[in-house]
Design a protein around this motif. Sequence first.
Motif, PDB file in Angstrom:
ATOM      1  N   LEU A 309       1.071  -1.204  -0.142  1.00  0.00           N
ATOM      2  CA  LEU A 309      -0.100  -0.077   0.207  1.00  0.00           C
ATOM      3  C   LEU A 309       0.721   1.163  -0.318  1.00  0.00           C
ATOM      4  O   LEU A 309       0.201   2.123  -0.289  1.00  0.00           O
ATOM      5  CB  LEU A 309      -0.885   0.067   0.889  1.00  0.00           C
ATOM      6  CG  LEU A 309      -2.126  -1.242   1.409  1.00  0.00           C
ATOM      7  CD1 LEU A 309      -2.726  -0.948   2.454  1.00  0.00           C
ATOM      8  CD2 LEU A 309      -2.958  -1.485   0.093  1.00  0.00           C
ATOM      9  N   VAL A 310       2.031   1.015   0.751  1.00  0.00           N
ATOM     10  CA  VAL A 310       2.633   2.444  -0.340  1.00  0.00           C
ATOM     11  C   VAL A 310       3.090   2.898  -0.851  1.00  0.00           C
ATOM     12  O   VAL A 310       3.107   4.147  -1.719  1.00  0.00           O
ATOM     13  CB  VAL A 310       4.344   1.974   0.955  1.00  0.00           C
ATOM     14  CG1 VAL A 310       5.190   3.137   0.799  1.00  0.00           C
ATOM     15  CG2 VAL A 310       4.474   1.024   2.203  1.00  0.00           C
ATOM     16  N   ALA A 311       3.136   1.535  -2.073  1.00  0.00           N
ATOM     17  CA  ALA A 311       3.122   2.567  -3.710  1.00  0.00           C
ATOM     18  C   ALA A 311       2.445   3.588  -3.774  1.00  0.00           C
ATOM     19  O   ALA A 311       2.564   4.579  -4.649  1.00  0.00           O
ATOM     20  CB  ALA A 311       3.276   1.310  -4.478  1.00  0.00           C
ATOM     21  N   GLY A 312       1.153   3.223  -3.406  1.00  0.00           N
ATOM     22  CA  GLY A 312       0.228   4.382  -4.153  1.00  0.00           C
ATOM     23  C   GLY A 312       0.135   5.196  -2.878  1.00  0.00           C
ATOM     24  O   GLY A 312      -0.481   6.923  -3.510  1.00  0.00           O
ATOM     25  N   LEU A 313       0.425   5.765  -1.873  1.00  0.00           N
ATOM     26  CA  LEU A 313       0.776   6.647  -0.827  1.00  0.00           C
ATOM     27  C   LEU A 313       1.079   7.271  -1.556  1.00  0.00           C
ATOM     28  O   LEU A 313       1.601   8.658  -0.730  1.00  0.00           O
ATOM     29  CB  LEU A 313       0.982   6.091   0.696  1.00  0.00           C
ATOM     30  CG  LEU A 313       1.120   7.265   1.457  1.00  0.00           C
ATOM     31  CD1 LEU A 313      -0.011   7.624   1.682  1.00  0.00           C
ATOM     32  CD2 LEU A 313       1.767   6.780   2.798  1.00  0.00           C
ATOM     33  N   ILE A 314       2.548   7.093  -1.754  1.00  0.00           N
ATOM     34  CA  ILE A 314       3.532   7.668  -2.555  1.00  0.00           C
ATOM     35  C   ILE A 314       3.302   8.362  -3.473  1.00  0.00           C
ATOM     36  O   ILE A 314       3.937   9.514  -3.938  1.00  0.00           O
ATOM     37  CB  ILE A 314       5.054   6.756  -2.651  1.00  0.00           C
ATOM     38  CG1 ILE A 314       5.728   6.640  -1.765  1.00  0.00           C
ATOM     39  CG2 ILE A 314       5.600   7.684  -3.244  1.00  0.00           C
ATOM     40  CD1 ILE A 314       6.613   5.650  -1.428  1.00  0.00           C
TER      41      ILE A 314
END
Length: 404
Positions: A309-314
């Motif tokens: 989910l970090v990719a979408g947050l970035i």
Amino acid sequence: MPVYRYRAISNSGETQQGDAETHDAAAARQQLRQRGLMLLDLREASATPSLFAGFDTSRRRVNSRELADFASGLAALLAAGLPLDRALAAMGREDKRSPLAGVAAKLREAVRRGQPLAQAMEAHGALFSPMQRALVQAGETGGNLAACLQRMAEMAERRVATVEALRSALVYPACLLVMALLSLVFIATVVLPQFHPFFEDAGVAMPLPAEILLGSGDLLRDYYYLLLPLLAALVWTAFRAARHPELRLKRDRLLLRLPVVGPLLAVLEAERLCRLLATLLHQGVALPAAWRLTLEGLGNAAFSASLELVAGLIRRGGDLAGGLANSPYLPATAIDLVAIGEQSGQLAAMLLRAADLIDLDAKRRTQRLLALLSPIVTVLVGALVAAVIATVFTALLSLNQLAT
């Protein structure tokens, strides 16, 4: 016209999958690069799956030490002022017995045709990971290819050093286990069968532990030609299952939940995460693409899944530290350093600092684990040998009672 199925990363860090209809694999790679995609995997869609499709023979023939030597030697030649094609030619002549000698010759041919080195490496994806190709591409773009290759060599050397240290520490416990198993097989197949006729003549059953051990020995002696193929089939099935994404994810989750071993694996993955991401950012790779490449370079699927989910947050403009805090496997100190790096504009430097701190913790955990492993294995082997000896003596005492 053949159809090639691809998996690639865009500049925004998104993973894309699809089909490309082109004349050959080289044209497919060129088409994807023109679209600004960084290739992760490319294979012909119409190809019949091989029985051994899960095994990458190219990767098995080249180890991390050879890759480290290749990257380090090429970096040294480039730093000395040699053109890239001459440096590749020299690497190909250095050790003709190495599988990388032929690869260096093919890379040189592609470079002389005008291809960038990173693009030439895509044809050898089994040898060069997406992260390594991204480093080379960043070095070619920024004009510091030698430095990027040296970074690649340093990371490979670090991995080799860790593996060799673990192997050296496991030699003694492994020897103990092998000797104990060989002793057990010898007693079960040679010693105990000598007592069996006496019990048969007396019409008395052997003690239960001796019967079990004797039956195991008979099975090994009489059906070894069936057991060996069965063992090979089990190993092959285990390797194939490890290639299946869902089964691999379940296995890696189980490994991370193991006591003592699980936390150590999580720490090793956290160190690799911080170091890979720092290296890519330091060479100018954009954070979204660098993050996706870093996840591709990790070895534990469960660890990677906890950070998906970090990719979408970035991409939405969120902070990296906030996303990392959602993972149960990353140390709080590393997350704090990432937050400081984002606030100060020195994210790559803080990630390297976090990787160094986690590396120290990993070494301490490894030393403690190895210090516990030898006595534990010694006790287990001693208990096994004692049980076997007790079984033999029980049979001898039973024979003595029959005689009296």
